[in-house]
Design a protein around this motif. Sequence first.
Motif, PDB file in Angstrom:
ATOM      1  N   GLN A   1       0.940  -1.328  -0.034  1.00 21.45           N
ATOM      2  CA  GLN A   1       0.070  -0.125  -0.002  1.00 21.45           C
ATOM      3  C   GLN A   1       0.835   1.458  -0.123  1.00 21.45           C
ATOM      4  OE1 GLN A   1      -2.222  -0.771   3.353  1.00 21.45           O
ATOM      5  NE2 GLN A   1      -4.100  -1.572   2.289  1.00 21.45           N
TER       6      GLN A   1
ATOM      7  N   HIS B   1      -8.956   1.910   2.656  1.00 25.19           N
ATOM      8  CA  HIS B   1     -10.412   1.592   2.184  1.00 25.19           C
ATOM      9  C   HIS B   1     -10.531   1.378   0.762  1.00 25.19           C
ATOM     10  CE1 HIS B   1     -10.740   3.409   6.298  1.00 25.19           C
ATOM     11  NE2 HIS B   1     -11.751   2.814   6.374  1.00 25.19           N
ATOM     12  N   ASN B   2      -9.453   0.862   0.120  1.00 23.43           N
ATOM     13  CA  ASN B   2      -9.560   0.370  -1.199  1.00 23.43           C
ATOM     14  C   ASN B   2     -10.222   1.165  -2.185  1.00 23.43           C
ATOM     15  OD1 ASN B   2      -8.802  -2.271  -0.289  1.00 23.43           O
ATOM     16  ND2 ASN B   2     -10.732  -2.620   0.964  1.00 23.43           N
TER      17      ASN B   2
ATOM     18  N   SER C   1      -9.552   3.274  -5.693  1.00 24.27           N
ATOM     19  CA  SER C   1      -8.934   3.212  -6.758  1.00 24.27           C
ATOM     20  C   SER C   1      -8.066   4.419  -6.931  1.00 24.27           C
ATOM     21  CB  SER C   1      -9.884   2.958  -8.067  1.00 24.27           C
ATOM     22  OG  SER C   1     -10.617   4.112  -8.429  1.00 24.27           O
TER      23      SER C   1
END
Length: 408
Positions: free
Chosen positions: A47, A385-386, A388
Amino acid sequence: MEKSLKQGYKGYKAYDYLVPGEDYKVFNLAEEGNEFGEYIIPLTDEQEKFMDEIIAKHPMISLHEHPFCFPKPVTDTFDYAREGRSFTAYRALAESKWDCVFDNLMDGCCLITSKHGWKWNDVIYDLGMRLADISHQDFLIKCEKVDDIYRAKAEGKVAWVPVIEGAAMIENELDRIDMLYGFGVRLMGITYSESNGLGSGLKEAHDGGLTHLGYQVIDRMNKVGMAIDCAHVGDNTTLDIIEASTKPVFISHTGARALWNSKRLKSDEIIKACAAKGGVIGIEAAPHTTITEKHTTHDIEAFMEHFEYVKDLVGIDFVSFGPDTLYGDHVGLHHAFSANLSIKQAFVKQNGEGKAPSFPEVPYVKGLENPTEASYNIIRWLIKHNYSEQDIAKVMGGNAIRVLKEVW
């Protein structure tokens, strides 16, 4: 997490060209960092790499900050403000991830000649002092067009946009808009909580909407190419502005009133109207603003709950961030300047009473204490929190650039 300085920063400190104590009064200022202890949202190695890739490719823009150091103790701000010389936190900005910062100067505490502020001479004095300092360094680029944002990013610098939060000092002089534009101001609020000759501020019990002069001001701002901000504007006046403007408008620092009963935050109706016109809503992080029933302790989780509410209401293309942070004791500043900042009047009246909802006071907003920390943690939260890359790029700068291209 290791922090690095932007490559364009060469070590300049505010007013280095002057002699302290001889050319200006010296105050003990807050450090260019955290007063209450740093908090960085943890990410995995993968990440972290993803974040670095996004930051390298896409402009990062804060729509609302006060990126200078306040005195310690913060109650010295009254004397500090009267000197008319605020100290930009250059090194802290060099540690941030922002490529462009909308700097709202001493707005709200610009009291050089007045106990109440918002006088033309005070605003020009404040702006002129900052412009003099900016002219003596080469890390902040005075931002007058969108290309300056891209240039700042390419050169490892920060595009600096001077902003005036309220237009009371315009009085009845439309040409002052042109003058402010000439000085570099590219975004201006119509009211700062209190009503003025243009319309009603959010603290007013009765909102009469835009005045005739207010409509003239909107027209002139559209013509000259100055973006319009409705963050501190009353509800009816905000709706009038959105309808009257031929260009999209900003609500640069706010949240969703549906989540917390404060007039500092905007109703669904206003958020939808702003987005329908192509405008952008920036989410606010000043202490005790973007609280929610779920997160009554103000921190980054409460802040991001407002972001997600607005995003779900109008779509990812119309939301961004205007954290409204500073270097120093922000909560202490609010206490010291409670009369000037209209904090008590911000809560929506219920049953004829203007009592605030109950919430615990925090000494600072965890995760969003200052512009530097906010620049890291907002994008880290989105990654965690994913979100894009495309959506992160939009909310961290792309949405604002879309509007600025149309307005500027």
